[in-house]
Enzyme design. Sequence first.
Site: not given
Ligand code: GLN
Length: 487
Positions: A80, A155, A179
């Site tokens: 990532k 994400s 995420s």
């Molecule tokens: N949907 C979560 C957010 O927007 C995901 C965050 C994550 O796990 N990086 O904060």
Amino acid sequence: MITELSLSELRGGLRRGELTSAEIVSAFRDAYLADAKKEEPLGAYVEFFDDSVALAERADEARRAGEADAPLLGLPIAVKDNILVKGRALTCASRMLRGFTAPYSSTVIDRLLAAGMIPLGRTNMDEFAMGSSCEYSCYGPARNPADRTRTPGGSSGGSAAAVAGGLAPVALGSETGGSVRLPASFCGLYGLKPSYGSLSRYGLVAFGSSLDQIGLLGRSPEDLAVVFAAAAGRDPRDETSAATDFPAARAVLDGAELPARDFRGLKIAVPREFVPEGLEAEVSAVFDRFVRWARSRGAFVEIIDLPILEASVAIYYILAAAEASSNLARYDGVRYGLRAKEAGTLFEMYERTRSEGFGEEVRRRILIGNFVLSSGYYDAYYKKAQAVRALLLREVARVLAEHELILSPTAPTPAFKLGSKVRDPLAMYLSDVYTTFANLALLPSLSLPAGLSREGLPIGVQLTGRRFAEETLLSCAETWRREGGGG
Ligand code: GLN
């Protein structure tokens, strides 16, 4: 076909001399290049590393010279774009970090490189890991391999699209609130968020530091176990990293099979709050089938009340935003990446850099974070959210004293259409209703592919365990993979 094999199968092929690392990495590179030519490419990578095949050739030479003692020598992994790999670009899918090169490697990457792994490229993500659909990326969205008009989840959407689309055997993602598990669920993969402290956060770009963890996406529990074992362990550079040992995962890294867990007598809690009346029928059907399977294997599955879980998304979005507003203060146009031109004063330079560099969702989080931390609102929001988090930690621990697992769907729906939630932040946030409690409670949590919707969209089921019980989750998932199918 090479691109359809699991990491463990590729590893076996290398060991038996049936495959070379160069063949493996070339196969993924060719798949990536072929996909990039399609009308709707997956958008899984923001950069595929040009030198990955050369690195693979070097690994093959080491193997031929009998220097193959690194346990994962020559096996590729996608990374990532918020995990530092020394000397490579890193952007967190943000204009803010355009032109930034990682000055050092994250500890997890250091360990995987020491184990012989080859980074294939940087994967697409929501900007600074804020989002649930991979649409808040300065590169444009990644797409779901099962249906390219849909999101792969976020994400870590690029990581999931890469593995599910045959462009990598495994991938690193990151979790602050779901995420890794959400994309795993949407793409039909196994996704592990380790306990807070199991993997070092050194070199993972900070979002919400009390929640962040690097996570893993793959095609089998065994693949996750192998990478997890190679990366885990105390790191003096991250004071929150734990010295916990994972002997079963380590044995898999050393060549043993991942043991499947016997479900007889296994005590599983299903929080009523996570299987509401209105749960989407197809998610509910897949979940019920999993519960029936677990019971048929001898597990005691009990529906419990855990009302505090209903507060988890609210607490999460207060605390994660508060921590983000503080962590992202460092992007000031002086130290990293972008600097706005033609600013008259220092303050103007800050303001312009941050307005030009950050996308809308990141700006929204910074505003929310500053709001909940500002005097007058601190007690009402931030402090209260902290108190409720402490309560949630206790309540969940109480359940896990009696039960070994908390079971729920991973997400309230299968993958949704690209474009359907980007303009509705609240709807986007609600994709995280089942995942965030594990981040708040510091627990390991795994999403496994449990079935398909009528349209063929993957649906995941989530196992959450006691802190540092990653091996229990992996072994239970392995039982499912062997016996239950996998969607
Ligand atoms: N949907 C979560 C957010 O927007 C995901 C965050 C994550 O796990 N990086 O904060």
